[in-house]
Enzyme design. Structure first.
Site, PDB file in Angstrom:
ATOM      1  N   HIS A  19      32.211  49.985  40.076  1.00  0.00           N
ATOM      2  CA  HIS A  19      31.961  49.201  38.855  1.00  0.00           C
ATOM      3  C   HIS A  19      30.597  49.585  38.282  1.00  0.00           C
ATOM      4  O   HIS A  19      29.664  49.921  39.013  1.00  0.00           O
ATOM      5  CB  HIS A  19      31.976  47.719  39.250  1.00  0.00           C
ATOM      6  CG  HIS A  19      32.022  46.768  38.093  1.00  0.00           C
ATOM      7  ND1 HIS A  19      30.881  46.343  37.451  1.00  0.00           N
ATOM      8  CD2 HIS A  19      33.050  46.136  37.493  1.00  0.00           C
ATOM      9  CE1 HIS A  19      31.217  45.489  36.495  1.00  0.00           C
ATOM     10  NE2 HIS A  19      32.538  45.346  36.497  1.00  0.00           N
ATOM     11  N   GLY A 257      33.692  41.304  33.184  1.00  0.00           N
ATOM     12  CA  GLY A 257      34.835  41.295  34.090  1.00  0.00           C
ATOM     13  C   GLY A 257      34.808  42.417  35.110  1.00  0.00           C
ATOM     14  O   GLY A 257      34.014  43.350  35.026  1.00  0.00           O
ATOM     15  N   LYS A 258      35.711  42.308  36.070  1.00  0.00           N
ATOM     16  CA  LYS A 258      35.838  43.346  37.081  1.00  0.00           C
ATOM     17  C   LYS A 258      36.827  44.412  36.615  1.00  0.00           C
ATOM     18  O   LYS A 258      36.917  45.492  37.171  1.00  0.00           O
ATOM     19  CB  LYS A 258      36.366  42.733  38.390  1.00  0.00           C
ATOM     20  CG  LYS A 258      35.322  41.906  39.127  1.00  0.00           C
ATOM     21  CD  LYS A 258      35.630  41.941  40.613  1.00  0.00           C
ATOM     22  CE  LYS A 258      34.741  41.110  41.489  1.00  0.00           C
ATOM     23  NZ  LYS A 258      33.361  40.986  41.137  1.00  0.00           N
ATOM     24  N   ARG A 259      37.616  44.050  35.614  1.00  0.00           N
ATOM     25  CA  ARG A 259      38.621  44.978  35.111  1.00  0.00           C
ATOM     26  C   ARG A 259      38.399  45.256  33.644  1.00  0.00           C
ATOM     27  O   ARG A 259      37.813  44.438  32.937  1.00  0.00           O
ATOM     28  CB  ARG A 259      40.006  44.326  35.225  1.00  0.00           C
ATOM     29  CG  ARG A 259      40.600  44.401  36.574  1.00  0.00           C
ATOM     30  CD  ARG A 259      41.783  43.468  36.663  1.00  0.00           C
ATOM     31  NE  ARG A 259      41.707  42.681  37.896  1.00  0.00           N
ATOM     32  CZ  ARG A 259      41.886  43.175  39.103  1.00  0.00           C
ATOM     33  NH1 ARG A 259      42.166  44.441  39.245  1.00  0.00           N
ATOM     34  NH2 ARG A 259      41.788  42.418  40.167  1.00  0.00           N
ATOM     35  N   VAL A 271      34.880  49.161  32.456  1.00  0.00           N
ATOM     36  CA  VAL A 271      33.936  48.651  33.457  1.00  0.00           C
ATOM     37  C   VAL A 271      33.776  49.601  34.650  1.00  0.00           C
ATOM     38  O   VAL A 271      32.817  49.488  35.400  1.00  0.00           O
ATOM     39  CB  VAL A 271      34.342  47.252  33.998  1.00  0.00           C
ATOM     40  CG1 VAL A 271      34.338  46.227  32.883  1.00  0.00           C
ATOM     41  CG2 VAL A 271      35.683  47.281  34.682  1.00  0.00           C
TER      42      VAL A 271
END
Ligand code: GLU
Length: 498
Positions: A19, A257-259, A271
């Site tokens: 990330h 976000g992580k996605r 990301v």
């Protein structure tokens, strides 16, 4: 803050693709190490077997290399403090866990997963303010412990947190935090499979690897008191902590976000580091951009080369409040970096993007194209819609683009035929020999040069927007340009006859 050799680490858990938030943590550690002639260590915290993902580490390694964040010790390079994979250090953790047990700082817990689940349910139902493990096994006698062990129950090892008093720690960005020990849980240090939890392994490794400063994401702030208790139990000095705030989403409202998400206008908010590369961002631009997300040198400087960052980065410039990930700003910055590339370098970086788009591009042609594309790109991928036609054998011509402004198909056809004549006779075939005769033709025809060039562009490139037309034709060559014009003439004939 610096009273011993700087040794900093980036310690990711291989639980997913890398990330951009992790990249910034890695970057700050890398910069700090380089600034102080220290060492940057990469440690793989792979003790969570349930969340482990195989593709994670190769992705991490290639992303860090792409960003130019090389490590002095760690996977692939080795070092004196290895192994650098926690999964290869289990005997060490076992030894330190045994020490904690022997000294009373930890205890064995035999509670079954079922009991713990029932406990959680009960706590939820009765809305207790203090949840977590109820310390059921904290005071087992030696004989109770051996009795359970003889039954073959695999225990976990828990920290015996002090029940009274307070634990304090200092963070360079946030000052001192103090918590009441009674609010802390007897967390698991070693799981029943023999693997340590993050907390135990992290503290032991930071000590054994002689980490001088701990710079990491602030999601670990809440674990800090536990780590401090562990340091005290071992009698080890605590390195200075710097907990970095997370990124905010582009709107500045929530956590990033992580996605990948899709924003207004279908825009993709990336990301993952690998996705930024694939989307045509330069590593040096991404580095500059993330360096500035949460750190500043003064109140106006935005652009820093890697060398400048090394000289200028210092934790004093870090900001404790989270920064917004502004994709427009990144695009702008990427364009700046693209314009600063030597054009042959740009050509080399562009080549794989054409290949990925299925275009049979070659380096010599791209070296000619690069200077005229350079000012027009924010991302490397922008080059494909702009100039992919150069490498296409045949593409559809849009009749609409072949008809000049305020002209009909017949007049446009006539203009294109006369254009072909000039183009086929130009010698040498170069922008200088093409432009003036075509401007003269436009005035002969009583049309604007822009209209004539529009028709020609429509025939040669199939597009309304292209790199500068004369340079582009020169790169495509006289023969190919004439062939394209012939195709344009054929399409216009059909249109005029229709
Ligand atoms: N393994 C932890 C992570 O993945 C490292 C936290 C730390 O740096 O202490 O974020």
């Amino acid at each position: 803050m610096i009273d011993k050799p700087v040794r900093v680490r980036f310690a990711p858990s291989p639980t997913g693709f890398f990330h951009v938030g992790g990249a910034r943590t890695a970057l700050y550690n890398w910069l700090f190490a380089h600034r102080h002639n220290g060492k940057f260590i990469l440690r793989i915290e792979d003790t969570d077997r349930l969340r482990y993902q195989e593709e994670s580490e190769p992705d991490l390694i290639s992303s860090l290399r792409w960003l130019g964040l090389d490590w002095d010790e760690g996977p692939e390079v080795g070092g004196d403090y290895g192994p650098y994979y926690q999964s290869q250090r289990l005997p060490l953790y076992a030894q330190y866990a045994a020490q904690l047990l022997a000294e009373g700082y930890a205890y064995k817990c035999f509670c079954s997963p079922e009991r713990l689940a029932a406990l959680r349910k009960e706590q939820r139902a009765s809305k207790l303010s203090h949840t977590g493990y109820d310390r059921h096994c904290r005071n087992l006698t030696a004989s109770q412990v051996s009795e359970r062990e003889s039954q073959g129950i695999q225990p976990v090892i828990r920290l015996r947190t002090p029940l009274e008093g307070q634990t304090s720690f200092h963070d360079v960005l946030r000052g001192t935090t103090t918590v009441d020990n009674e609010t802390l849980e007897d967390i698991v240090l070693v799981k029943s499979d023999g693997y340590p939890t993050y907390h135990l392994a992290n503290v032991i490794d930071d000590h054994l690897m002689e980490i001088s400063h701990i710079m990491r994401g602030d999601e670990w702030l809440s674990s800090c008191p536990i780590h401090v208790i562990l340091y005290h139990a071992f009698g080890w000095p605590i390195p200075p902590y710097i907990h970095l705030p997370l990124f905010l989403d582009p709107a500045g409202k929530g956590k990033m976000g992580k996605r990948k998400t899709v924003g207004p206008g279908g825009r993709e908010y990336l990301v993952l580091v690998k996705d930024f590369g694939a989307a045509g961002y330069l590593p040096e631009a991404l580095i500059n951009f993330i360096a500035r997300l949460g750190w500043s040198y003064d109140d106006h400087t935005e652009l820093f080369t890697r060398e400048e960052l090394i000289v200028k980065f210092s934790p004093e410039g870090l900001n404790a409040s989270p920064a917004r990930f502004d994709y427009d700003r990144l695009d702008w910055m990427n364009g700046v970096y693209i314009r600063e590339l030597a054009s042959d370098d740009l050509a080399e970086r562009l080549l794989p993007f054409y290949h990925r788009a299925g275009l049979n591009a070659d380096l010599p042609t791209l070296q000619q194209l690069a200077p005229i594309l350079q000012v027009r790109l924010k991302k490397l991928t922008d080059a494909i819609p702009l100039s992919g036609f150069v490498f296409e054998e045949s593409f559809d011509l849009d009749p609409v683009l072949l008809v000049g402004k305020k002209m009909d198909a017949r007049a446009s056809l006539d203009a294109l035929r006369r254009t072909r004549q000039i183009i086929s006779q130009a010698n040498p075939f170069a922008p200088d020999t093409l432009e003036q005769p075509l401007r003269d033709l436009a005035s002969d025809l009583g049309i604007k040069a822009g209209s004539l060039f529009g028709i020609l562009r429509g025939a040669v490139t199939g597009q309304q927007v292209s790199p500068p037309l004369f340079e582009t034709m020169a790169i495509m060559g006289q023969k190919r340009t004439c062939q394209q014009i012939d195709r344009g003439i054929a399409v216009l004939q059909e249109t005029a006859n229709a």
